[in-house]
Design an enzyme around this catalytic site. Structure first.
Site, PDB file in Angstrom:
ATOM      1  CB  ILE A  11      36.977  56.205  20.479  1.00 14.88           C
ATOM      2  CG1 ILE A  11      35.977  56.833  21.124  1.00 14.88           C
ATOM      3  CG2 ILE A  11      36.385  54.836  19.785  1.00 14.88           C
ATOM      4  CD1 ILE A  11      35.042  57.565  20.034  1.00 14.88           C
ATOM      5  CG  ASN A  24      27.070  49.740   8.616  1.00 15.27           C
ATOM      6  OD1 ASN A  24      25.937  49.052   9.134  1.00 15.27           O
ATOM      7  ND2 ASN A  24      27.930  48.930   8.731  1.00 15.27           N
ATOM      8  N   GLY A  32      36.826  49.589  10.910  1.00 14.09           N
ATOM      9  CA  GLY A  32      37.032  51.005  11.817  1.00 14.09           C
ATOM     10  C   GLY A  32      36.717  51.064  12.928  1.00 14.09           C
ATOM     11  CB  VAL A  33      35.826  53.870  14.934  1.00 15.19           C
ATOM     12  CG1 VAL A  33      34.439  54.261  14.366  1.00 15.19           C
ATOM     13  CG2 VAL A  33      35.858  54.230  16.417  1.00 15.19           C
ATOM     14  CG  ASP A  34      30.473  49.574  13.573  1.00 13.43           C
ATOM     15  OD1 ASP A  34      30.262  49.458  14.515  1.00 13.43           O
ATOM     16  OD2 ASP A  34      29.869  49.527  12.553  1.00 13.43           O
ATOM     17  N   GLY A 120      36.749  58.184   7.831  1.00  5.82           N
ATOM     18  CA  GLY A 120      37.521  56.935   7.569  1.00  5.82           C
ATOM     19  C   GLY A 120      37.104  56.424   6.206  1.00  5.82           C
ATOM     20  CE1 TYR A 122      30.438  53.990   4.950  1.00 12.29           C
ATOM     21  CE2 TYR A 122      29.088  55.326   6.469  1.00 12.29           C
ATOM     22  CZ  TYR A 122      29.337  53.930   5.957  1.00 12.29           C
ATOM     23  OH  TYR A 122      28.193  53.138   6.029  1.00 12.29           O
TER      24      TYR A 122
HETATM   25  N1  AR6 Z   1      39.420  55.168  17.839  1.00  8.66           N
HETATM   26  C1  AR6 Z   1      39.392  56.292  17.404  1.00  8.66           C
HETATM   27  N2  AR6 Z   1      39.336  56.641  16.089  1.00  8.66           N
HETATM   28  C2  AR6 Z   1      39.316  55.551  15.392  1.00  8.66           C
HETATM   29  C3  AR6 Z   1      39.258  54.294  15.776  1.00  8.66           C
HETATM   30  C4  AR6 Z   1      39.661  53.986  17.207  1.00  8.66           C
HETATM   31  N3  AR6 Z   1      39.411  52.690  17.783  1.00  8.66           N
HETATM   32  N4  AR6 Z   1      39.385  53.595  14.868  1.00  8.66           N
HETATM   33  C5  AR6 Z   1      39.260  54.113  13.572  1.00  8.66           C
HETATM   34  N5  AR6 Z   1      39.162  55.539  13.783  1.00  8.66           N
HETATM   35  P1  AR6 Z   1      35.566  54.819  10.060  1.00  8.66           P
HETATM   36  P2  AR6 Z   1      33.481  56.152   8.722  1.00  8.66           P
HETATM   37  C6  AR6 Z   1      39.068  56.385  13.003  1.00  8.66           C
HETATM   38  O1  AR6 Z   1      36.220  54.308   9.024  1.00  8.66           O
HETATM   39  O2  AR6 Z   1      34.363  56.689   7.960  1.00  8.66           O
HETATM   40  C7  AR6 Z   1      32.417  50.733   9.161  1.00  8.66           C
HETATM   41  O3  AR6 Z   1      32.730  49.672   8.468  1.00  8.66           O
HETATM   42  C8  AR6 Z   1      39.466  56.740  11.686  1.00  8.66           C
HETATM   43  O4  AR6 Z   1      40.678  56.899  11.733  1.00  8.66           O
HETATM   44  O5  AR6 Z   1      35.627  54.156  11.535  1.00  8.66           O
HETATM   45  O6  AR6 Z   1      32.306  56.934   9.322  1.00  8.66           O
HETATM   46  C9  AR6 Z   1      31.065  51.185   9.738  1.00  8.66           C
HETATM   47  O7  AR6 Z   1      30.544  50.019   9.835  1.00  8.66           O
HETATM   48  C10 AR6 Z   1      38.710  57.731  11.295  1.00  8.66           C
HETATM   49  O8  AR6 Z   1      39.016  59.031  11.554  1.00  8.66           O
HETATM   50  O9  AR6 Z   1      34.175  55.440  10.102  1.00  8.66           O
HETATM   51  C11 AR6 Z   1      30.503  51.707   8.254  1.00  8.66           C
HETATM   52  O10 AR6 Z   1      30.243  51.013   7.471  1.00  8.66           O
HETATM   53  C12 AR6 Z   1      37.329  57.843  11.897  1.00  8.66           C
HETATM   54  O11 AR6 Z   1      37.550  56.844  13.076  1.00  8.66           O
HETATM   55  C13 AR6 Z   1      31.932  52.691   8.069  1.00  8.66           C
HETATM   56  O12 AR6 Z   1      33.152  52.078   8.408  1.00  8.66           O
HETATM   57  C14 AR6 Z   1      36.059  57.342  11.323  1.00  8.66           C
HETATM   58  O13 AR6 Z   1      36.419  56.354  10.419  1.00  8.66           O
HETATM   59  C15 AR6 Z   1      31.855  53.933   8.385  1.00  8.66           C
HETATM   60  O14 AR6 Z   1      32.870  54.850   8.007  1.00  8.66           O
END
Ligand code: AR6
Length: 167
Positions: A11, A24, A32-34, A120, A122
């Site tokens: 992304i 969060n 993760g994406v954050d 992810g 969560y």
């Molecule tokens: N580009 C696109 N998608 C991605 C990327 C990227 N660079 N990196 C991960 N994903 P998550 P959540 C996908 O865990 O479940 C953080 O610590 C990943 O494969 O990023 O909402 C925050 O600070 C998954 O499909 O977000 C919160 O504490 C999706 O993005 C917590 O994680 C979401 O995964 C939020 O958890």
């Protein structure tokens, strides 16, 4: 044609007006994406989060900051429900997509890239996370012309593609 599209990729590399961050409640970065968005966009994003959201955000809500060094102009931060921690209200998940579109409309952002919120760390069950994303992005009235779901791996891409084909 539907405004909802899917690509496989990262992304942080999307050339869109705004990228959505699965943040969060504290809005001070994370994994993760954050983590990827803060790393690629640089410290300006965190500084703007602190300045604009001293108390963070509540689950289901969205708010914007600068996108720092990203190609996008804005980051729209949302807080999905933490399924793993027992937050199972699906309305909070669909609210993230609706609120992100509202914030995009306020900004005048017409192309917006979305991760699969809550899917992810969560722990939201994958098929339902895909269904919530596609249904809400398809059905919510908005001036956004492209809501691009960015799937981080092939399996996710295939799931979203299949769900889009069925809609
Ligand atoms: N580009 C696109 N998608 C991605 C990327 C990227 N660079 N990196 C991960 N994903 P998550 P959540 C996908 O865990 O479940 C953080 O610590 C990943 O494969 O990023 O909402 C925050 O600070 C998954 O499909 O977000 C919160 O504490 C999706 O993005 C917590 O994680 C979401 O995964 C939020 O958890």
């Amino acid at each position: 044609m539907s405004r909802v599209t899917v690509v496989r990729g990262d992304i942080t590399r999307q050339k869109v007006d705004a990228v959505v961050n699965a943040a969060n409640r504290a809005m001070r970065g994370g994994g993760g994406v954050d983590g990827a968005i803060h790393r690629a966009g640089g410290p300006e994003i965190l500084a703007d989060c602190i300045a604009r959201f001293p108390h963070g955000l509540v689950t289901g809500d969205a708010g914007w900051t600068t996108a720092g060094n990203l190609a996008a102009r804005w980051v729209i931060h949302v807080v999905g429900p933490n399924h793993t921690a027992g937050e199972r209200d699906r309305g909070l998940l669909t609210s993230c997509y609706r609120r992100a579109l509202e914030v995009a409309d306020d900004l005048g952002a017409t192309t917006v890239a979305f991760p699969l919120i809550s899917a992810g760390i969560y722990g939201w069950p994958l098929d339902d996370a895909v269904d919530a994303a596609v249904a809400t992005l398809t059905e919510t009235p908005s001036a956004v012309t492209e809501a691009r779901i960015v799937a981080f791996d092939d399996a996710m891409f295939t799931r979203v593609e299949r769900r889009l084909a069925a809609s």
